[in-house]
Design a protein around this motif. Sequence first.
Motif, PDB file in Angstrom:
ATOM      1  N   SER A  77       0.982  -1.195  -0.020  1.00  0.00           N
ATOM      2  CA  SER A  77       0.108   0.018  -0.026  1.00  0.00           C
ATOM      3  C   SER A  77       0.972   1.158   0.039  1.00  0.00           C
ATOM      4  O   SER A  77       2.199   1.156   0.408  1.00  0.00           O
ATOM      5  N   ALA A  78       0.374   2.445  -0.659  1.00  0.00           N
ATOM      6  CA  ALA A  78       0.852   3.679  -0.383  1.00  0.00           C
ATOM      7  C   ALA A  78      -0.312   4.797  -0.573  1.00  0.00           C
ATOM      8  O   ALA A  78      -1.352   4.373  -0.916  1.00  0.00           O
ATOM      9  N   VAL A  79       0.352   5.819   0.250  1.00  0.00           N
ATOM     10  CA  VAL A  79      -0.778   6.762   0.391  1.00  0.00           C
ATOM     11  C   VAL A  79      -0.696   8.075  -0.587  1.00  0.00           C
ATOM     12  O   VAL A  79       0.576   8.540  -0.692  1.00  0.00           O
ATOM     13  N   GLN A  80      -1.566   8.257  -1.411  1.00  0.00           N
ATOM     14  CA  GLN A  80      -1.461   9.486  -2.214  1.00  0.00           C
ATOM     15  C   GLN A  80      -2.112  11.006  -1.524  1.00  0.00           C
ATOM     16  O   GLN A  80      -3.163  10.788  -1.286  1.00  0.00           O
ATOM     17  N   GLU A  81      -1.268  11.761  -1.242  1.00  0.00           N
ATOM     18  CA  GLU A  81      -1.386  12.790  -0.775  1.00  0.00           C
ATOM     19  C   GLU A  81      -1.204  13.748  -1.729  1.00  0.00           C
ATOM     20  O   GLU A  81      -0.370  14.654  -1.807  1.00  0.00           O
ATOM     21  N   SER A  82      -2.576  14.117  -2.168  1.00  0.00           N
ATOM     22  CA  SER A  82      -2.525  14.798  -3.573  1.00  0.00           C
ATOM     23  C   SER A  82      -2.830  16.383  -3.071  1.00  0.00           C
ATOM     24  O   SER A  82      -3.364  16.718  -2.145  1.00  0.00           O
ATOM     25  N   GLU A  83      -2.003  16.996  -4.232  1.00  0.00           N
ATOM     26  CA  GLU A  83      -2.084  18.578  -4.223  1.00  0.00           C
ATOM     27  C   GLU A  83      -3.587  19.244  -4.665  1.00  0.00           C
ATOM     28  O   GLU A  83      -3.811  20.295  -4.028  1.00  0.00           O
ATOM     29  N   ILE A  84      -4.519  18.410  -5.076  1.00  0.00           N
ATOM     30  CA  ILE A  84      -5.751  18.595  -5.241  1.00  0.00           C
ATOM     31  C   ILE A  84      -6.603  18.585  -4.099  1.00  0.00           C
ATOM     32  O   ILE A  84      -7.908  18.986  -4.411  1.00  0.00           O
ATOM     33  N   GLY A  85      -6.140  18.293  -3.093  1.00  0.00           N
ATOM     34  CA  GLY A  85      -7.027  18.360  -1.776  1.00  0.00           C
ATOM     35  C   GLY A  85      -7.681  16.866  -1.099  1.00  0.00           C
ATOM     36  O   GLY A  85      -8.686  16.951  -0.282  1.00  0.00           O
ATOM     37  N   TYR A  86      -7.065  15.946  -1.381  1.00  0.00           N
ATOM     38  CA  TYR A  86      -7.537  14.519  -0.826  1.00  0.00           C
ATOM     39  C   TYR A  86      -6.299  13.877  -0.518  1.00  0.00           C
ATOM     40  O   TYR A  86      -5.265  13.739  -0.835  1.00  0.00           O
ATOM     41  N   SER A  87      -6.707  12.690   0.344  1.00  0.00           N
ATOM     42  CA  SER A  87      -5.797  11.542   0.460  1.00  0.00           C
ATOM     43  C   SER A  87      -6.439  10.182   0.245  1.00  0.00           C
ATOM     44  O   SER A  87      -7.570  10.208   0.519  1.00  0.00           O
ATOM     45  N   MET A  88      -5.622   9.252  -0.228  1.00  0.00           N
ATOM     46  CA  MET A  88      -6.456   7.945  -0.422  1.00  0.00           C
ATOM     47  C   MET A  88      -5.170   6.773  -0.514  1.00  0.00           C
ATOM     48  O   MET A  88      -4.125   7.074  -1.042  1.00  0.00           O
ATOM     49  N   THR A  89      -5.432   5.742  -0.056  1.00  0.00           N
ATOM     50  CA  THR A  89      -4.520   4.562   0.038  1.00  0.00           C
ATOM     51  C   THR A  89      -4.927   3.843  -1.159  1.00  0.00           C
ATOM     52  O   THR A  89      -5.999   3.556  -1.091  1.00  0.00           O
ATOM     53  N   TYR A  90      -3.799   3.317  -1.700  1.00  0.00           N
ATOM     54  CA  TYR A  90      -3.769   2.348  -2.812  1.00  0.00           C
ATOM     55  C   TYR A  90      -2.610   1.277  -3.093  1.00  0.00           C
ATOM     56  O   TYR A  90      -1.691   1.739  -2.053  1.00  0.00           O
ATOM     57  N   ASP A  91      -2.885   0.453  -3.674  1.00  0.00           N
ATOM     58  CA  ASP A  91      -2.006  -0.742  -3.753  1.00  0.00           C
ATOM     59  C   ASP A  91      -1.273  -0.613  -5.221  1.00  0.00           C
ATOM     60  O   ASP A  91      -1.690  -0.809  -6.297  1.00  0.00           O
ATOM     61  N   PRO A  92       0.220  -0.080  -4.808  1.00  0.00           N
ATOM     62  CA  PRO A  92       0.990   0.200  -6.120  1.00  0.00           C
ATOM     63  C   PRO A  92       1.124  -1.000  -7.142  1.00  0.00           C
ATOM     64  O   PRO A  92       1.785  -0.797  -8.179  1.00  0.00           O
ATOM     65  N   SER A  93       1.181  -2.075  -6.414  1.00  0.00           N
ATOM     66  CA  SER A  93       1.421  -3.317  -7.028  1.00  0.00           C
ATOM     67  C   SER A  93       0.282  -3.806  -8.116  1.00  0.00           C
ATOM     68  O   SER A  93       0.670  -4.352  -9.248  1.00  0.00           O
ATOM     69  N   VAL A  94      -0.789  -3.099  -8.105  1.00  0.00           N
ATOM     70  CA  VAL A  94      -2.025  -3.331  -9.256  1.00  0.00           C
ATOM     71  C   VAL A  94      -2.289  -2.233  -9.795  1.00  0.00           C
ATOM     72  O   VAL A  94      -3.111  -2.222 -10.808  1.00  0.00           O
ATOM     73  N   PHE A  95      -1.944  -0.847  -9.004  1.00  0.00           N
ATOM     74  CA  PHE A  95      -2.576   0.298  -9.719  1.00  0.00           C
ATOM     75  C   PHE A  95      -1.314   1.096 -10.157  1.00  0.00           C
ATOM     76  O   PHE A  95      -0.587   1.570  -9.288  1.00  0.00           O
ATOM     77  N   THR A  96      -1.319   1.740 -11.430  1.00  0.00           N
ATOM     78  CA  THR A  96      -0.266   2.719 -11.546  1.00  0.00           C
ATOM     79  C   THR A  96      -0.809   4.229 -11.400  1.00  0.00           C
ATOM     80  O   THR A  96      -1.914   4.288 -12.055  1.00  0.00           O
ATOM     81  N   LEU A  97      -0.077   4.875 -10.818  1.00  0.00           N
ATOM     82  CA  LEU A  97      -0.653   6.243 -10.617  1.00  0.00           C
ATOM     83  C   LEU A  97      -0.181   7.386 -11.657  1.00  0.00           C
ATOM     84  O   LEU A  97       1.029   7.426 -11.850  1.00  0.00           O
ATOM     85  N   ASP A  98      -1.049   7.888 -12.444  1.00  0.00           N
ATOM     86  CA  ASP A  98      -0.617   8.971 -13.335  1.00  0.00           C
ATOM     87  C   ASP A  98      -1.041  10.211 -12.671  1.00  0.00           C
ATOM     88  O   ASP A  98      -2.243  10.549 -12.765  1.00  0.00           O
ATOM     89  N   ASP A  99      -0.217  11.030 -12.028  1.00  0.00           N
ATOM     90  CA  ASP A  99      -0.313  12.363 -11.343  1.00  0.00           C
ATOM     91  C   ASP A  99      -0.301  13.372 -12.446  1.00  0.00           C
ATOM     92  O   ASP A  99       1.216  13.691 -12.464  1.00  0.00           O
ATOM     93  N   THR A 100      -1.051  13.889 -12.916  1.00  0.00           N
ATOM     94  CA  THR A 100      -0.787  14.952 -14.029  1.00  0.00           C
ATOM     95  C   THR A 100      -0.745  16.348 -13.475  1.00  0.00           C
ATOM     96  O   THR A 100      -0.655  17.431 -14.175  1.00  0.00           O
ATOM     97  N   GLY A 101      -0.986  16.482 -12.200  1.00  0.00           N
ATOM     98  CA  GLY A 101      -1.371  17.909 -11.521  1.00  0.00           C
ATOM     99  C   GLY A 101      -2.757  18.314 -11.603  1.00  0.00           C
ATOM    100  O   GLY A 101      -3.207  19.238 -10.634  1.00  0.00           O
ATOM    101  N   GLU A 102      -3.230  18.098 -12.759  1.00  0.00           N
ATOM    102  CA  GLU A 102      -4.881  18.620 -12.919  1.00  0.00           C
ATOM    103  C   GLU A 102      -5.732  17.327 -12.458  1.00  0.00           C
ATOM    104  O   GLU A 102      -6.976  17.712 -11.921  1.00  0.00           O
ATOM    105  N   ALA A 103      -5.409  16.561 -12.558  1.00  0.00           N
ATOM    106  CA  ALA A 103      -6.141  14.969 -12.103  1.00  0.00           C
ATOM    107  C   ALA A 103      -5.289  13.900 -11.815  1.00  0.00           C
ATOM    108  O   ALA A 103      -4.106  13.898 -12.211  1.00  0.00           O
ATOM    109  N   ASP A 104      -5.656  13.007 -10.854  1.00  0.00           N
ATOM    110  CA  ASP A 104      -5.024  11.902 -10.571  1.00  0.00           C
ATOM    111  C   ASP A 104      -5.694  10.510 -11.003  1.00  0.00           C
ATOM    112  O   ASP A 104      -6.785  10.431 -10.921  1.00  0.00           O
ATOM    113  N   ILE A 105      -5.112   9.723 -11.787  1.00  0.00           N
ATOM    114  CA  ILE A 105      -5.688   8.694 -12.636  1.00  0.00           C
ATOM    115  C   ILE A 105      -5.033   7.367 -11.787  1.00  0.00           C
ATOM    116  O   ILE A 105      -3.658   7.193 -11.930  1.00  0.00           O
TER     117      ILE A 105
END
Length: 218
Positions: A77-105
């Motif tokens: 697990s990893a925690v995304q502390e996003s600049e757009i105002g939220y936090s969420m824990t996810y599993d980086p072994s099965v989800f790839t995070l694309d953090d564009t600055g305008e949206a997190d995918i």
Amino acid sequence: MKKKFLAILLAVSCVLSVTACAGKEENQVDSSIAEETEVADEEAVLNTESLEADVSETEEAYVEDEEYEYPSEDNTSAVQESEIGYSMTYDPSVFTLDDTGEADIFIYNTAEDLDAPIYISVQQYPDMDAQTLAEGLALQSGIDGVEVQDTYFGADGLETKNVYIEREIEGVKQIQVFYAIPVGDGSLLVEIGGYVGVPEIVEWKFEEMLGTFALKSE
């Protein structure tokens, strides 16, 4: 499978009562309100087609890279502390995070064969309230019967506006579930993309992730 998929999504959001009998009255709402909603849709939001293109392009990049190794499915697990105002824990072994600055995918990315992209995205709409955002999504879908519902969402039971959209594309019943979350005068939009019959592990991961979603204190 459709019912099971919906049950997982709704495990972290309790839908408040929205009666079907209001349908006839809503159809008689003053036309000026409908026009305002349509204008908001056209001018303000949501290029969901663009977001889906971003997801598809990212997936294709991984497929085309012959040296790319799919992540393992270990429970990490990893925690995304996003600049757009939220936090969420996810599993980086099965989800790839694309953090564009305008949206997190968060793109589901394993060796399994998928019928359609599977992802969770979070976008910021600082100048649009949650109700207008949700109404624009429902209108933009072009599907009869798509309605805005009041729900609770995330770790803190945030009051949100929910829109569920299902459409068949090339024989696959693809699903989009939207949660418009009020944030000050604006909102955050959480979009969940999947399809009827997703791998069982996806249902578990969605439940884990969405259950940890929280707004960041200012």
